[in-house]
Scaffold this motif. Structure first.
Motif, mmCIF file in Angstrom:
data_model
loop_
_atom_site.group_PDB
_atom_site.id
_atom_site.type_symbol
_atom_site.label_atom_id
_atom_site.label_comp_id
_atom_site.label_asym_id
_atom_site.label_seq_id
_atom_site.Cartn_x
_atom_site.Cartn_y
_atom_site.Cartn_z
ATOM 1 N N SER A 188 6.289 14.028 7.505
ATOM 2 C CA SER A 188 7.795 14.526 7.080
ATOM 3 C C SER A 188 8.796 14.326 7.531
ATOM 4 O O SER A 188 9.897 13.713 7.859
ATOM 5 C CB SER A 188 7.678 15.949 6.339
ATOM 6 O OG SER A 188 8.052 16.085 5.754
ATOM 7 N N ARG A 189 8.709 14.954 9.528
ATOM 8 C CA ARG A 189 10.143 15.361 10.120
ATOM 9 C C ARG A 189 10.341 13.551 10.143
ATOM 10 O O ARG A 189 10.860 13.300 10.591
ATOM 11 C CB ARG A 189 9.508 16.015 10.839
ATOM 12 C CG ARG A 189 8.764 17.217 10.742
ATOM 13 C CD ARG A 189 8.513 18.173 11.843
ATOM 14 N NE ARG A 189 8.315 19.854 11.552
ATOM 15 C CZ ARG A 189 7.261 20.242 11.233
ATOM 16 N NH1 ARG A 189 5.696 19.592 11.808
ATOM 17 N NH2 ARG A 189 7.007 21.920 10.447
ATOM 18 N N ILE A 190 9.022 12.700 11.178
ATOM 19 C CA ILE A 190 9.103 11.306 11.149
ATOM 20 C C ILE A 190 9.903 10.879 10.295
ATOM 21 O O ILE A 190 10.961 10.023 10.176
ATOM 22 C CB ILE A 190 7.625 10.656 10.619
ATOM 23 C CG1 ILE A 190 7.442 11.650 12.546
ATOM 24 C CG2 ILE A 190 7.676 9.487 11.495
ATOM 25 C CD1 ILE A 190 5.667 10.586 12.576
ATOM 26 N N ARG A 191 9.623 10.453 8.709
ATOM 27 C CA ARG A 191 10.405 10.449 7.390
ATOM 28 C C ARG A 191 11.226 10.804 7.720
ATOM 29 O O ARG A 191 12.800 10.802 7.137
ATOM 30 C CB ARG A 191 9.575 10.545 6.525
ATOM 31 C CG ARG A 191 8.574 9.804 6.045
ATOM 32 C CD ARG A 191 7.593 10.222 4.924
ATOM 33 N NE ARG A 191 8.571 10.600 3.672
ATOM 34 C CZ ARG A 191 8.319 9.908 3.288
ATOM 35 N NH1 ARG A 191 8.055 8.544 3.010
ATOM 36 N NH2 ARG A 191 9.347 10.374 1.665
ATOM 37 N N THR B 180 -0.441 15.496 10.759
ATOM 38 C CA THR B 180 -0.844 15.891 9.653
ATOM 39 C C THR B 180 0.743 15.706 8.654
ATOM 40 O O THR B 180 1.267 15.018 8.995
ATOM 41 C CB THR B 180 -0.033 17.605 10.078
ATOM 42 O OG1 THR B 180 1.059 17.466 10.597
ATOM 43 C CG2 THR B 180 -1.121 17.673 10.971
ATOM 44 N N THR B 181 0.268 15.725 6.956
ATOM 45 C CA THR B 181 1.628 15.735 6.086
ATOM 46 C C THR B 181 2.784 16.314 7.073
ATOM 47 O O THR B 181 3.659 15.631 6.540
ATOM 48 C CB THR B 181 1.228 15.996 4.938
ATOM 49 O OG1 THR B 181 2.149 16.169 4.155
ATOM 50 C CG2 THR B 181 0.454 17.686 5.313
ATOM 51 N N GLU B 182 3.059 17.256 7.590
ATOM 52 C CA GLU B 182 3.982 17.780 7.899
ATOM 53 C C GLU B 182 5.253 16.670 9.239
ATOM 54 O O GLU B 182 5.677 16.577 9.012
ATOM 55 C CB GLU B 182 4.215 19.208 8.496
ATOM 56 C CG GLU B 182 3.324 20.388 7.300
ATOM 57 C CD GLU B 182 1.819 20.229 7.422
ATOM 58 O OE1 GLU B 182 1.951 19.309 7.972
ATOM 59 O OE2 GLU B 182 1.338 21.637 7.457
ATOM 60 N N ILE C 175 0.694 -1.034 0.175
ATOM 61 C CA ILE C 175 -0.293 -0.030 0.262
ATOM 62 C C ILE C 175 0.551 1.003 0.188
ATOM 63 O O ILE C 175 0.714 2.633 -0.721
ATOM 64 C CB ILE C 175 -1.369 0.062 0.934
ATOM 65 C CG1 ILE C 175 -2.036 -1.393 1.157
ATOM 66 C CG2 ILE C 175 -1.443 1.219 0.912
ATOM 67 C CD1 ILE C 175 -2.689 -1.039 2.019
ATOM 68 N N GLU C 176 2.128 1.092 0.937
ATOM 69 C CA GLU C 176 2.894 2.344 1.095
ATOM 70 C C GLU C 176 3.299 3.118 0.022
ATOM 71 O O GLU C 176 3.312 4.199 -0.807
ATOM 72 C CB GLU C 176 3.776 2.100 1.656
ATOM 73 C CG GLU C 176 5.160 3.131 2.342
ATOM 74 C CD GLU C 176 6.211 2.744 2.543
ATOM 75 O OE1 GLU C 176 6.315 2.028 1.761
ATOM 76 O OE2 GLU C 176 6.975 3.965 2.525
ATOM 77 N N GLN C 177 3.199 1.704 -1.509
ATOM 78 C CA GLN C 177 3.900 2.905 -3.255
ATOM 79 C C GLN C 177 2.856 3.085 -3.600
ATOM 80 O O GLN C 177 3.117 3.532 -4.756
ATOM 81 C CB GLN C 177 4.270 0.972 -3.120
ATOM 82 C CG GLN C 177 5.519 0.543 -3.217
ATOM 83 C CD GLN C 177 5.858 -0.845 -2.835
ATOM 84 O OE1 GLN C 177 5.460 -1.614 -4.102
ATOM 85 N NE2 GLN C 177 6.823 -1.964 -2.444
ATOM 86 N N SER C 178 1.771 2.308 -3.217
ATOM 87 C CA SER C 178 0.453 2.589 -4.509
ATOM 88 C C SER C 178 -0.179 4.565 -3.521
ATOM 89 O O SER C 178 -1.332 5.210 -3.891
ATOM 90 C CB SER C 178 -1.108 1.608 -4.220
ATOM 91 O OG SER C 178 -0.235 0.372 -4.263
ATOM 92 N N VAL C 179 0.432 5.044 -2.562
ATOM 93 C CA VAL C 179 -0.508 5.862 -1.827
ATOM 94 C C VAL C 179 0.385 6.847 -1.473
ATOM 95 O O VAL C 179 1.883 6.789 -1.603
ATOM 96 C CB VAL C 179 -1.132 5.540 -0.546
ATOM 97 C CG1 VAL C 179 -2.086 4.610 -0.547
ATOM 98 C CG2 VAL C 179 -0.070 5.845 0.158
ATOM 99 N N LYS C 180 0.246 8.736 -2.112
ATOM 100 C CA LYS C 180 0.842 9.316 -1.066
ATOM 101 C C LYS C 180 0.866 10.185 0.403
ATOM 102 O O LYS C 180 -0.080 8.879 0.810
ATOM 103 C CB LYS C 180 -0.134 10.428 -1.637
ATOM 104 C CG LYS C 180 -0.535 11.335 -2.900
ATOM 105 C CD LYS C 180 1.184 11.171 -4.471
ATOM 106 C CE LYS C 180 0.846 11.396 -5.624
ATOM 107 N NZ LYS C 180 1.588 11.330 -6.100
ATOM 108 N N ASN C 181 1.922 10.562 0.285
ATOM 109 C CA ASN C 181 2.332 11.155 2.105
ATOM 110 C C ASN C 181 0.893 10.999 2.615
ATOM 111 O O ASN C 181 1.268 10.672 3.869
ATOM 112 C CB ASN C 181 3.724 11.502 2.249
ATOM 113 C CG ASN C 181 5.083 10.629 2.021
ATOM 114 O OD1 ASN C 181 4.139 9.557 1.586
ATOM 115 N ND2 ASN C 181 6.058 11.342 1.731
#
Lengths: 193, 193
Positions: A185-188, A180-182, A164-170
């Motif tokens: 992003s920090r976690i990544r 949140t997406t922010e 699933i990770e490969q098929s979807v946006k962050n």
DNA sequence: CAAAAAAATTGATGTAGGGTAATAAAAAAC
DNA sequence: GTTTTTTATTACCCTACATCAATTTTTTTG
């Protein structure tokens, strides 16, 4: 016939269906092709159907009072998807089903399901077991939201659902994890270092 | 006979059971009396049974790596309880079931259930529908954890389960909502003003 | 492949709810 | 009914994650 027997055999590979059962089922299924961005079900519509995902990727999400989207689940090949709460009682959807990667799905109605259950008891067992697994996954998700940090939930997600990770946006993943997406992003960034 | 027919009629009041079915079921159920504080199921034990709550109150909780308890669900009169994830696959419990108000429950094993499903198809339908409701409740809980504040989740909890609120401690509710007992206390103060 | 649009990242700052500790209130035990 | 234990509240400070506002990177489109 709306669905080829070979596909039916694949969908229900856990049980052996007699030929007549296959025919009964086949005529209840309808094929639908979807493009990325298409909406398969809108919030507030009566939910009559569930869908088997043949390929592509979809998600169900909920829009809260402030307009924020929250992803309940993703579905890729061989998953079933619907707003099940509404489907089970043929009531109004609280969620929207959106196609996030071009997809082919097979639609089957609640009414069809009920009559198939009557005629093919194995089918009721099949879906009961599916249900048990989905229930277990939801339980795991609740416990994880209660006891894990955002970072732990993200790690667990990418380990549990690598495809699933490969098929979807962050930002889809963020809305599934409840952050949140922010923050994602920090976690990544943290993980990559 | 391990359970009186009158109680069986109550438990399965949504369906009409022929007399022979009642007898079949009756011999699979076993009555258990519990005192407040008793543990009905320990984490790490193989889960063979589910339980029908006749009266009293129980909860299932998960202990995380830091020793904190997280309540997955409460069960009062007429609810079923188990570590279902483990029950469905006859595997090890991740959760503990604790009695929090003196209770009477009826125990039935997975094996018994499977054989009853074979003999009484209505029963499979009955439990499928129970399952559907439980699944819907879990879905609602996930969406609520994604989109509501602690305060909103608390309000929603006391509105949805007023009878449970009366049977459990505030720290049980806090651990169900995913907050500390101190935070719940602050929220209660805020609401009362 | 250049321009536009969508998605992801980064920084500065804010806040809901957590952690710790002390106290108060309620319930249980004697 | 007094003591002990359990449960709930309050105060003070802290942290994980949110919000807002740029900016950069990636993807899509002409």
């Amino acid at each position: 016939m709306n669905i080829e027997t070979s596909l039916l055999v694949e969908i229900f590979r856990d049980i052996t269906l007699p030929k007549e059962a296959c025919n009964l089922i086949a005529e209840k299924f309808e094929r639908i092709s979807l493009k990325k961005g298409d909406t398969l079900l809108h919030a507030n519509e009566i939910v009559h159907n569930q869908y088997y995902v043949c390929d592509g990727c979809l998600r169900t999400f909920f829009i809260d009072h402030s307009g924020k989207e929250h992803t309940l689940q993703f579905a890729i090949k061989d998953w079933w998807i619907s707003d099940y709460t509404a489907f089970f009682t043929t009531s109004k959807a609280v969620m929207t089903i959106e196609c996030i990667q071009d997809a082919t799905v097979y639609k089957v109605s609640r009414t069809s399901m009920e009559s198939l259950y009557d005629e093919i008891p194995q089918l009721e067992t099949f879906f009961r077991k599916k249900m048990e697994k989905a229930f277990a996954a939801f339980q795991k998700r609740i416990l994880s939201s209660l006891s894990f940090t955002a970072r732990e939930r993200y790690s667990s997600f990418i380990n549990t659902y690598p495809f699933i990770e490969q098929s979807v946006k962050n930002y889809h993943i963020a809305s599934y994890l409840g952050i949140t997406t922010e923050s994602l992003s920090r976690i990544r960034k943290e993980i990559s270092q």
